[in-house]
Design a protein around this motif. Sequence first.
Motif, PDB file in Angstrom:
ATOM      1  N   ASN A 161       0.831  -1.209   0.000  1.00 52.26           N
ATOM      2  CA  ASN A 161       0.000   0.000   0.000  1.00 52.26           C
ATOM      3  C   ASN A 161       0.864   1.257   0.000  1.00 52.26           C
ATOM      4  N   MET A 162       1.945   1.235   0.780  1.00 52.72           N
ATOM      5  CA  MET A 162       2.817   2.400   0.828  1.00 52.72           C
ATOM      6  C   MET A 162       3.538   2.609  -0.499  1.00 52.72           C
ATOM      7  N   VAL A 163       3.922   1.516  -1.152  1.00 48.25           N
ATOM      8  CA  VAL A 163       4.560   1.638  -2.465  1.00 48.25           C
ATOM      9  C   VAL A 163       3.620   2.348  -3.426  1.00 48.25           C
ATOM     10  N   GLY A 164       2.331   1.964  -3.402  1.00 46.37           N
ATOM     11  CA  GLY A 164       1.344   2.617  -4.262  1.00 46.37           C
ATOM     12  C   GLY A 164       1.213   4.099  -3.960  1.00 46.37           C
ATOM     13  N   GLU A 165       1.237   4.462  -2.686  1.00 45.02           N
ATOM     14  CA  GLU A 165       1.127   5.872  -2.302  1.00 45.02           C
ATOM     15  C   GLU A 165       2.349   6.677  -2.739  1.00 45.02           C
ATOM     16  N   LEU A 166       3.521   6.029  -2.754  1.00 40.50           N
ATOM     17  CA  LEU A 166       4.748   6.733  -3.116  1.00 40.50           C
ATOM     18  C   LEU A 166       4.792   7.117  -4.592  1.00 40.50           C
ATOM     19  N   VAL A 167       3.942   6.504  -5.404  1.00 41.12           N
ATOM     20  CA  VAL A 167       3.880   6.899  -6.815  1.00 41.12           C
ATOM     21  C   VAL A 167       3.429   8.346  -6.924  1.00 41.12           C
ATOM     22  N   GLU A 168       2.485   8.736  -6.061  1.00 41.31           N
ATOM     23  CA  GLU A 168       1.970  10.103  -6.076  1.00 41.31           C
ATOM     24  C   GLU A 168       2.783  11.039  -5.199  1.00 41.31           C
ATOM     25  N   GLN A 169       3.304  10.521  -4.086  1.00 34.48           N
ATOM     26  CA  GLN A 169       4.070  11.345  -3.148  1.00 34.48           C
ATOM     27  C   GLN A 169       5.395  10.659  -2.843  1.00 34.48           C
ATOM     28  N   PRO A 170       6.384  10.813  -3.711  1.00 39.53           N
ATOM     29  CA  PRO A 170       7.657  10.098  -3.550  1.00 39.53           C
ATOM     30  C   PRO A 170       8.398  10.501  -2.273  1.00 39.53           C
ATOM     31  N   SER A 171       9.057   9.533  -1.673  1.00 42.74           N
ATOM     32  CA  SER A 171       9.927   9.752  -0.523  1.00 42.74           C
ATOM     33  C   SER A 171      11.046   8.725  -0.614  1.00 42.74           C
ATOM     34  N   SER A 172      12.239   9.169  -0.950  1.00 39.86           N
ATOM     35  CA  SER A 172      13.347   8.226  -1.145  1.00 39.86           C
ATOM     36  C   SER A 172      13.712   7.504   0.146  1.00 39.86           C
ATOM     37  N   ARG A 173      13.600   8.195   1.285  1.00 38.26           N
ATOM     38  CA  ARG A 173      13.948   7.562   2.550  1.00 38.26           C
ATOM     39  C   ARG A 173      12.949   6.462   2.901  1.00 38.26           C
ATOM     40  N   LEU A 174      11.664   6.749   2.761  1.00 34.02           N
ATOM     41  CA  LEU A 174      10.649   5.732   3.042  1.00 34.02           C
ATOM     42  C   LEU A 174      10.785   4.567   2.070  1.00 34.02           C
ATOM     43  N   LEU A 175      11.016   4.855   0.797  1.00 32.38           N
ATOM     44  CA  LEU A 175      11.177   3.793  -0.195  1.00 32.38           C
ATOM     45  C   LEU A 175      12.369   2.906   0.153  1.00 32.38           C
TER      46      LEU A 175
END
Length: 322
Positions: A233-247
Amino acid sequence: MVRNVPQSLSVGGSGRGGGASSSSHGAGASINMDSQMQVAEQLVLDLRYPVRRERALLELSKKRELFHDLAPLLCNSFGTSTIFLQEIISIYPFLSPPNLTPAQSNRVCTVLALLQCVASHPDTRMSLLNASIPSYLYAFLVTTSTSRPFEYLRLASLGVIGALVKAGDTEVIRALLSPEIIPSCLRSMDIGCELSKTVATFILQKILLDDAGLDYICTRVVKFFDVAQALGNMVGELVEQPSSRLLKYIIRCYLRLSDNPRSCDALGSCLPDMLRDTTFSSCLREDPVTRMWLQELLQKVDGNLDALQAGGSVSRIHSTRI
């Protein structure tokens, strides 16, 4: 966590009354440290009195980086842990239905900042765990409100647990493993702000990096799929709101899960496609370590080394793991 100490609350000896130093600079530093310790001791004593407590909490929190050995002082002073628990429990009635005021949240967050100080100190973190203090924080992590008072409380609670696991101490990780720890992190990963998601995922990563933590999650089918779903779910959210640290933390969690053969097989069907294509190429452009982790993950799960156009050999990845 609590032990009786003299009324002065000093721990481990502060060196008062010692011989004069041959260096005036050293003597001045010693006097300054001694003075700071006296202030800290008085503030800890003030915690016992309700009319002085709020100010004492604020002052201790503001100056926690200045007070030498504040963590042992808090941990060893008589009644302080009980006072902290009273402050924490006092807002339970306002969690559901959500009716927490900013003032209530701020006061407990101040307590949690001091507990984070205790959790960060190598000499006191096990005392915190032995007193089961983290179990009193899970109620703050599973709330569903995203208002600021609740979000600050969520983040401060994660800060305490994050400080406990940061050193990667196996004894600490194993002491933390309980039915509440994983659901609490997953709830924060689901509804928290970006920073809360990041800290919660960092905690999950540290749990997984310990063999007992990996076994705890991978041998429980429901827990594994709950973790995989939250990460996805977080990976999907990062498409719209990228965060390199969270990724980075997410990919490290996936890579660690793939170390378990059964989990690695399961990841073949639940690893997000966005990690298999070039969706995050730009986000990872400046992070060669995470690119190599992802490359290894894809190799283990799909046998695919070409999904990312990432440089570097897979053999280099093992020497760069955190």
